[in-house]
Design a protein around this motif. Structure first.
Motif, PDB file in Angstrom:
ATOM      1  N   PRO A 174      59.180   4.189 -29.790  1.00 38.60           N
ATOM      2  CA  PRO A 174      58.906   2.773 -29.631  1.00 38.60           C
ATOM      3  C   PRO A 174      59.088   2.125 -31.007  1.00 38.60           C
ATOM      4  O   PRO A 174      58.432   2.513 -31.961  1.00 38.60           O
ATOM      5  CB  PRO A 174      57.435   2.763 -29.209  1.00 38.60           C
ATOM      6  CG  PRO A 174      56.844   4.012 -29.788  1.00 38.60           C
ATOM      7  CD  PRO A 174      57.969   5.009 -29.856  1.00 38.60           C
ATOM      8  N   ASP A 208      57.797  13.556 -34.429  1.00 40.19           N
ATOM      9  CA  ASP A 208      58.699  12.595 -35.087  1.00 40.19           C
ATOM     10  C   ASP A 208      58.367  12.507 -36.558  1.00 40.19           C
ATOM     11  O   ASP A 208      57.450  13.161 -37.049  1.00 40.19           O
ATOM     12  CB  ASP A 208      58.697  11.226 -34.390  1.00 40.19           C
ATOM     13  CG  ASP A 208      57.543  10.302 -34.729  1.00 40.19           C
ATOM     14  OD1 ASP A 208      56.864  10.486 -35.755  1.00 40.19           O
ATOM     15  OD2 ASP A 208      57.341   9.359 -33.950  1.00 40.19           O
ATOM     16  N   ARG A 221      64.127   5.956 -36.820  1.00 38.52           N
ATOM     17  CA  ARG A 221      65.216   5.257 -37.521  1.00 38.52           C
ATOM     18  C   ARG A 221      66.591   5.702 -37.031  1.00 38.52           C
ATOM     19  O   ARG A 221      67.515   4.886 -36.966  1.00 38.52           O
ATOM     20  CB  ARG A 221      65.080   5.463 -39.029  1.00 38.52           C
ATOM     21  CG  ARG A 221      63.809   4.793 -39.592  1.00 38.52           C
ATOM     22  CD  ARG A 221      63.692   5.044 -41.071  1.00 38.52           C
ATOM     23  NE  ARG A 221      62.479   4.520 -41.675  1.00 38.52           N
ATOM     24  CZ  ARG A 221      61.294   5.149 -41.692  1.00 38.52           C
ATOM     25  NH1 ARG A 221      61.147   6.317 -41.094  1.00 38.52           N
ATOM     26  NH2 ARG A 221      60.264   4.594 -42.308  1.00 38.52           N
ATOM     27  N   GLY A 273      59.099  -1.691 -32.680  1.00 35.55           N
ATOM     28  CA  GLY A 273      58.900  -3.110 -32.403  1.00 35.55           C
ATOM     29  C   GLY A 273      59.969  -3.947 -33.085  1.00 35.55           C
ATOM     30  O   GLY A 273      60.778  -3.442 -33.865  1.00 35.55           O
ATOM     31  N   GLY A 299      61.208  11.726 -39.715  1.00 36.14           N
ATOM     32  CA  GLY A 299      62.200  12.376 -40.554  1.00 36.14           C
ATOM     33  C   GLY A 299      63.350  13.027 -39.826  1.00 36.14           C
ATOM     34  O   GLY A 299      64.231  13.604 -40.465  1.00 36.14           O
ATOM     35  N   LYS A 312      49.960   9.364 -29.861  1.00 34.93           N
ATOM     36  CA  LYS A 312      50.990   9.395 -30.920  1.00 34.93           C
ATOM     37  C   LYS A 312      50.335   9.122 -32.270  1.00 34.93           C
ATOM     38  O   LYS A 312      49.528   8.199 -32.389  1.00 34.93           O
ATOM     39  CB  LYS A 312      52.033   8.308 -30.624  1.00 34.93           C
ATOM     40  CG  LYS A 312      53.106   8.125 -31.689  1.00 34.93           C
ATOM     41  CD  LYS A 312      54.194   7.168 -31.190  1.00 34.93           C
ATOM     42  CE  LYS A 312      55.297   6.925 -32.193  1.00 34.93           C
ATOM     43  NZ  LYS A 312      54.942   6.013 -33.268  1.00 34.93           N
ATOM     44  N   THR A 330      49.594   4.609 -29.428  1.00 35.39           N
ATOM     45  CA  THR A 330      49.800   4.744 -30.872  1.00 35.39           C
ATOM     46  C   THR A 330      48.439   4.733 -31.550  1.00 35.39           C
ATOM     47  O   THR A 330      47.766   3.706 -31.616  1.00 35.39           O
ATOM     48  CB  THR A 330      50.697   3.595 -31.372  1.00 35.39           C
ATOM     49  OG1 THR A 330      51.970   3.754 -30.749  1.00 35.39           O
ATOM     50  CG2 THR A 330      50.862   3.633 -32.880  1.00 35.39           C
TER      51      THR A 330
HETATM   52  C1  LIG Z   1      61.520  -0.570 -37.424  1.00 36.20           C
HETATM   53  C2  LIG Z   1      60.436   0.295 -36.866  1.00 36.20           C
HETATM   54  C3  LIG Z   1      59.476  -0.262 -36.019  1.00 36.20           C
HETATM   55  C4  LIG Z   1      58.474   0.555 -35.471  1.00 36.20           C
HETATM   56  N1  LIG Z   1      57.571   0.009 -34.590  1.00 36.20           N
HETATM   57  C5  LIG Z   1      56.670   0.816 -33.975  1.00 36.20           C
HETATM   58  C6  LIG Z   1      55.794   0.314 -32.956  1.00 36.20           C
HETATM   59  O1  LIG Z   1      55.824  -0.877 -32.609  1.00 36.20           O
HETATM   60  N2  LIG Z   1      54.921   1.180 -32.379  1.00 36.20           N
HETATM   61  C7  LIG Z   1      54.884   2.516 -32.723  1.00 36.20           C
HETATM   62  O2  LIG Z   1      54.106   3.284 -32.167  1.00 36.20           O
HETATM   63  N3  LIG Z   1      55.701   3.007 -33.676  1.00 36.20           N
HETATM   64  C8  LIG Z   1      56.591   2.207 -34.286  1.00 36.20           C
HETATM   65  N4  LIG Z   1      57.439   2.733 -35.235  1.00 36.20           N
HETATM   66  C9  LIG Z   1      57.339   4.173 -35.590  1.00 36.20           C
HETATM   67  C10 LIG Z   1      58.239   5.010 -34.693  1.00 36.20           C
HETATM   68  O3  LIG Z   1      57.787   4.973 -33.365  1.00 36.20           O
HETATM   69  C11 LIG Z   1      58.290   6.476 -35.163  1.00 36.20           C
HETATM   70  O4  LIG Z   1      56.991   7.015 -35.184  1.00 36.20           O
HETATM   71  C12 LIG Z   1      58.909   6.652 -36.551  1.00 36.20           C
HETATM   72  O5  LIG Z   1      59.996   5.754 -36.728  1.00 36.20           O
HETATM   73  C13 LIG Z   1      59.402   8.093 -36.698  1.00 36.20           C
HETATM   74  O6  LIG Z   1      59.927   8.332 -37.960  1.00 36.20           O
HETATM   75  P1  LIG Z   1      61.513   8.295 -38.280  1.00 36.20           P
HETATM   76  O7  LIG Z   1      61.894   6.839 -38.322  1.00 36.20           O
HETATM   77  O8  LIG Z   1      61.594   8.952 -39.614  1.00 36.20           O
HETATM   78  O9  LIG Z   1      62.214   9.017 -37.178  1.00 36.20           O
HETATM   79  C14 LIG Z   1      58.426   1.926 -35.815  1.00 36.20           C
HETATM   80  C15 LIG Z   1      59.394   2.471 -36.665  1.00 36.20           C
HETATM   81  C16 LIG Z   1      60.390   1.681 -37.189  1.00 36.20           C
HETATM   82  C17 LIG Z   1      61.413   2.314 -38.097  1.00 36.20           C
END
Ligand SMILES: Cc1cc2nc3c(=O)[nH]c(=O)nc-3n(C[C@H](O)[C@H](O)[C@H](O)COP(=O)(O)O)c2cc1C
Length: 363
Positions: free
Chosen positions: A86, A288, A312, A88, A290, A233, A165
């Motif tokens: 997820p 998740d 990402r 946002g 990395g 999460k 979350t």
């Molecule tokens: C731009 C962005 C927005 C995010 N928004 C949320 C969110 O609204 N809710 C949530 O649970 N996690 C959010 N996350 C975290 C991701 O769900 C995830 O845990 C995290 O990106 C994992 O790490 P990685 O980017 O290294 O794969 C967001 C991550 C990014 C990069």
């Protein structure tokens, strides 16, 4: 390689090309919002280094058939052991945001976790991929009624599970964004709310929190009223893993939010083995923070995950080429995973155990 629109996404030959194309399309501030972490970004860096500290232990002449990548998570069949995170404000990266993500998931046999703070309503996203399974994400904050309202909307729209979350009682201090004086517009977070004011009333609590952080008992009690399976999460310790399961969670996402919340903590990969030991084989675990390529997916599964969540890396595909860009991310991951499993001499993901890995120095 630069792509000017969504067409041509199939020409991306590597995942790094997709990242480069994505960042080339975003403003500097949007790139920082995507790429950055909290504080000194120690945890952000640790998340990557943790994967580099494991080396593969190959088995040659294994007699194994072409590897199978099929998997299951929370009762849903997956062609690859992958969920999309997820995230946002998704409209910042592509106007179709999670609508395109859901379509890409449906096309590739993977599953979306749709955010509460997204740019499109959860009903619109469900309608865009009507036959695909998806999970709905919520933040445990605000009133019981407000929380149950959105959970029930997910249930009515056919979502198969809820993802709570747990690691954002307040937003982490992301210094790149503070320096840039940047936060995406509320309209980009507010797709599930009728007005910007309503979105601000609900989600603004993530920035200026006035009420106590919820305990597990409140969360478990409310979710029991709806009856959908749920996953917690943001779990990083064996104690929290046991507490989440005791509160009713069927699955956990081992995650430090991609280094965007509490800086200075461990890599999520380093927490995974002890969490697997704490909950035993019956509780499903996703990991998740990395994951950037197929080798990372294989390592996470060898260390005890049932699936991974792409943050990402999914955004790179979306920003580089919308639905087609994300489909290309999945195709390249599939090619990398099957190549690595073949070279490792393992016939399927279920053959992966910690014996496929050994500790090594990062390069
Ligand atoms: C731009 C962005 C927005 C995010 N928004 C949320 C969110 O609204 N809710 C949530 O649970 N996690 C959010 N996350 C975290 C991701 O769900 C995830 O845990 C995290 O990106 C994992 O790490 P990685 O980017 O290294 O794969 C967001 C991550 C990014 C990069």
């Amino acid at each position: 390689m630069r792509q000017s629109d969504d067409n041509g996404a199939t020409e991306f030959a590597t995942l790094d090309e997709i990242r480069e194309a994505a960042l080339g399309k975003l403003s500097d501030a949007a790139s920082d919002y995507l790429e950055g972490g909290a504080g000194d970004e120690t945890t952000l860096r640790r998340n990557r280094r943790a994967f580099e500290r494991w080396a593969f232990v190959p088995r040659v002449m294994s007699g194994q058939p072409t590897p199978a990548t099929a998997s299951r998570f929370l009762g849903v069949e997956l062609a690859l052991p992958i969920l999309t995170a997820p995230f946002g404000a998704d409209g910042l990266f592509h106007p179709d945001g999670h609508v395109a993500v859901a379509r890409a998931n449906a096309a590739t046999g993977t599953v979306s976790i749709v955010p509460e703070a997204g740019s499109h309503s959860l009903e619109r996203i469900a309608a865009a991929a009507p036959r695909a399974a998806a999970f709905g994400q919520v933040h445990p904050l605000g009133t019981d009624e407000g929380f149950l309202r959105i959970v029930r909307r997910y249930a009515e729209a056919g979502y198969r599970a809820i993802c709570v979350t747990c690691d954002v009682p307040i937003m982490g201090r992301r210094e790149r964004d503070l320096r840039n004086r940047y936060l995406p517009d509320y309209a980009l977070f507010g797709g599930n709310y009728a007005t910007i004011d309503e979105a601000f009333r609900q989600l603004g609590q993530l920035i200026e929190r006035e009420t106590p952080v919820w305990p597990w008992s409140r969360l478990g009690g409310l979710l029991a009223q709806v009856g959908l399976p749920w996953m917690a999460k943001g779990i990083m310790t064996a104690d929290d893993a046991r507490a989440a399961v005791a509160a009713g969670a069927s699955a956990l996402v081992v995650s430090n939010h991609g280094g965007r919340q509490l800086d200075g903590q461990r890599a999520s990969l380093d927490a995974l083995p002890e969490i697997r030991d704490a909950v035993g084989p019956a509780v499903e675990l996703a990991l998740d923070s990395g994951i950037r390529n197929g080798a990372d997916v294989v390592k996470a599964i060898a260390l005890g995950a049932d699936a991974v969540v792409l943050g990402r890396l999914a955004v790179y595909g979306l920003a580089a080429g919308g639905e087609a860009g994300l489909c290309r991310v999945f195709e390249l991951l599939r090619a990398e995973i099957t190549t690595i499993l073949t070279l490792l001499g393992r016939g399927s993901l279920t053959d992966l155990t910690p014996a496929a890995l050994i500790r090594a120095e990062p390069d």
